[in-house]
Design an enzyme around this catalytic site. Structure first.
Site, mmCIF file in Angstrom:
data_model
loop_
_atom_site.group_PDB
_atom_site.id
_atom_site.type_symbol
_atom_site.label_atom_id
_atom_site.label_comp_id
_atom_site.label_asym_id
_atom_site.label_seq_id
_atom_site.Cartn_x
_atom_site.Cartn_y
_atom_site.Cartn_z
ATOM 1 N N SER A 1 0.796 -1.236 0.000
ATOM 2 C CA SER A 1 0.000 0.000 0.000
ATOM 3 C C SER A 1 0.826 1.283 0.000
ATOM 4 O O SER A 1 0.253 2.361 -0.194
ATOM 5 C CB SER A 1 -0.931 0.027 1.203
ATOM 6 O OG SER A 1 -1.988 -0.845 0.981
ATOM 7 N N LYS B 1 0.290 3.385 -2.919
ATOM 8 C CA LYS B 1 -0.894 4.252 -3.069
ATOM 9 C C LYS B 1 -0.521 5.736 -3.017
ATOM 10 O O LYS B 1 -1.248 6.584 -3.551
ATOM 11 C CB LYS B 1 -1.926 3.924 -1.987
ATOM 12 C CG LYS B 1 -2.535 2.516 -2.162
ATOM 13 C CD LYS B 1 -3.364 2.102 -0.962
ATOM 14 C CE LYS B 1 -3.926 0.691 -1.142
ATOM 15 N NZ LYS B 1 -4.531 0.153 0.102
ATOM 16 N N TYR C 1 -4.022 -2.375 -10.014
ATOM 17 C CA TYR C 1 -3.875 -2.274 -8.557
ATOM 18 C C TYR C 1 -2.949 -3.373 -8.016
ATOM 19 O O TYR C 1 -2.043 -3.090 -7.215
ATOM 20 C CB TYR C 1 -5.265 -2.339 -7.910
ATOM 21 C CG TYR C 1 -5.207 -2.413 -6.399
ATOM 22 C CD1 TYR C 1 -4.894 -1.286 -5.641
ATOM 23 C CD2 TYR C 1 -5.429 -3.618 -5.731
ATOM 24 C CE1 TYR C 1 -4.819 -1.361 -4.256
ATOM 25 C CE2 TYR C 1 -5.360 -3.696 -4.347
ATOM 26 C CZ TYR C 1 -5.049 -2.562 -3.614
ATOM 27 O OH TYR C 1 -4.958 -2.636 -2.239
ATOM 28 N N TYR D 1 -3.881 3.252 7.935
ATOM 29 C CA TYR D 1 -5.160 2.555 8.101
ATOM 30 C C TYR D 1 -5.934 3.112 9.298
ATOM 31 O O TYR D 1 -5.854 4.294 9.591
ATOM 32 C CB TYR D 1 -4.971 1.037 8.243
ATOM 33 C CG TYR D 1 -3.831 0.464 7.444
ATOM 34 C CD1 TYR D 1 -3.631 0.838 6.118
ATOM 35 C CD2 TYR D 1 -2.953 -0.450 7.989
ATOM 36 C CE1 TYR D 1 -2.596 0.301 5.373
ATOM 37 C CE2 TYR D 1 -1.917 -0.990 7.245
ATOM 38 C CZ TYR D 1 -1.748 -0.597 5.951
ATOM 39 O OH TYR D 1 -0.719 -1.115 5.223
ATOM 40 N N VAL E 1 1.319 -3.738 3.836
ATOM 41 C CA VAL E 1 1.332 -5.021 4.540
ATOM 42 C C VAL E 1 2.584 -5.855 4.241
ATOM 43 O O VAL E 1 2.760 -6.922 4.822
ATOM 44 C CB VAL E 1 0.057 -5.861 4.276
ATOM 45 C CG1 VAL E 1 -1.173 -5.202 4.861
ATOM 46 C CG2 VAL E 1 -0.115 -6.178 2.805
#
Ligand code: DON
Length: 317
Positions: free
Chosen positions: A76, A79, A201, A253, A271
């Site tokens: 992530s 992102k 993605y 998160y 992660v």
């Protein structure tokens, strides 16, 4: 003397190499603790007993400790790169399709989407990243090549690559992401085929980078949107400010509040066990240790960043 110069001078006086050695010693008992992400089968094979940390400064210095050169799956953290590309492509229009509030829910949660009509809370939860991927697919003829070139340019490392094995491992186990993307599409907030959005993605998440790659790559966010080496604009200062703000409020998160309390920096975790943090106008710091806490953030990594800002006094607060 300008305030930026004062901050840079302060960072120049810090013995960052010694700080990193001290942190590595302090977190050693935590390394190997926590759970390696196993819902992506390929990531379950990553050895847990790794720890690396790297700092890149705006005055061009690089410091590292431990396994800082070892490449890992950035997941992530990607992102933040894709948000940069989408924001450049669409500007403020982007915020009609994705929100800017912390979700307070797990990064892969479906529940808010129903209530909020397919508009993801922010670009860093999985649903938000699917919308960002969709924007990039619509705006860019060769989306993955564009992303890879961007990341290679930013890190100064032409060998940064995508691990196809990780991407296909995630695709095979990606039922939740498929559910999220189909759900968003049902609300009309994806323009491209769900398969294409997911393919992009899963590939962005499978970027392999080291702590030193990441620390260098994110210097533009510490440098008001400019490349540290050439001074050229990567993204305008206002957008760099907004990405940093989102990293602070949503980048780790549903632990973003706790993370701001402990570390006090804009940060994005993945992660794979990596975390990148930005000290605006001074430096970036990347850390990696694969064992995760229950929210999905690197256990040793979060403690290392807590120690870093405590020992150096370099936080935004
Ligand atoms: O989609 C997933 O579950 C992973 N590729 C990325 C998860 C992650 O790193 C945390 N996400 N915010």
């Amino acid at each position: 003397m300008k305030s930026d110069e004062i901050i840079l001078e302060t960072s120049a006086k810090l013995d960052i190499a010694s700080v990193l050695e001290e942190i590595a010693g302090e977190v050693a008992p935590l390394v190997g603790q926590g759970e390696v992400a196993s819902y992506i089968p390929r990531l379950a094979r990553v050895p847990a007993n790794r720890f690396g940390m790297a700092v890149a400064t705006l005055d061009g210095r690089l410091f590292s400790v431990g396994d800082a050169e070892e490449r890992f799956s950035i997941q992530s953290i990607s992102k933040a790169f894709s948000l940069t590309l989408a924001l450049e492509a669409l500007g403020g229009e982007l915020w009609k399709r994705v929100g800017r509030e912390p979700s307070g829910n797990a990064f892969n949660s479906l529940v808010q989407l129903e209530r909020e009509n397919g508009i993801p809370r922010n670009p860093f939860i999985n649903a938000g990243a699917h919308v960002i991927a969709d924007v990039i697919l619509s705006q860019t003829p060769k989306p993955l090549e564009t992303l890879l070139e961007f990341v290679r340019d930013r890190s100064g490392n032409a060998e940064v690559c995508i691990d196809e094995e990780v991407a296909s491992s995630e695709r095979e186990a990606g039922f939740r992401n498929a559910a999220l993307a189909n759900f968003i599409r049902s609300f009309g907030n994806l323009d491209n085929p769900v398969e294409d959005v997911l393919d992009f993605y899963f590939h962005q998440c499978a970027l392999q980078m080291s702590c030193t790659d990441l620390a260098r790559a994110f210097l533009y966010l510490a440098n008001e949107g400019r490349c540290q080496r050439s001074g050229e604009s990567v993204i305008n200062p206002e957008r760099a400010k907004r990405i940093n703000a989102l990293m602070l409020t949503c980048g780790t998160y549903d632990a973003a509040g706790e993370f701001a309390f402990r570390v006090g920096l804009p940060a994005k975790s993945g992660v794979g066990g990596g975390i990148i943090a930005v000290v605006p106008k001074v430096l970036t710091v990347a850390v990696w240790s694969p064992g995760l806490d229950e929210k999905g953030n690197s256990l040793a990594g979060a403690t290392a960043l807590d120690l870093f800002t405590t020992l150096t006094g370099l936080s935004v607060f």
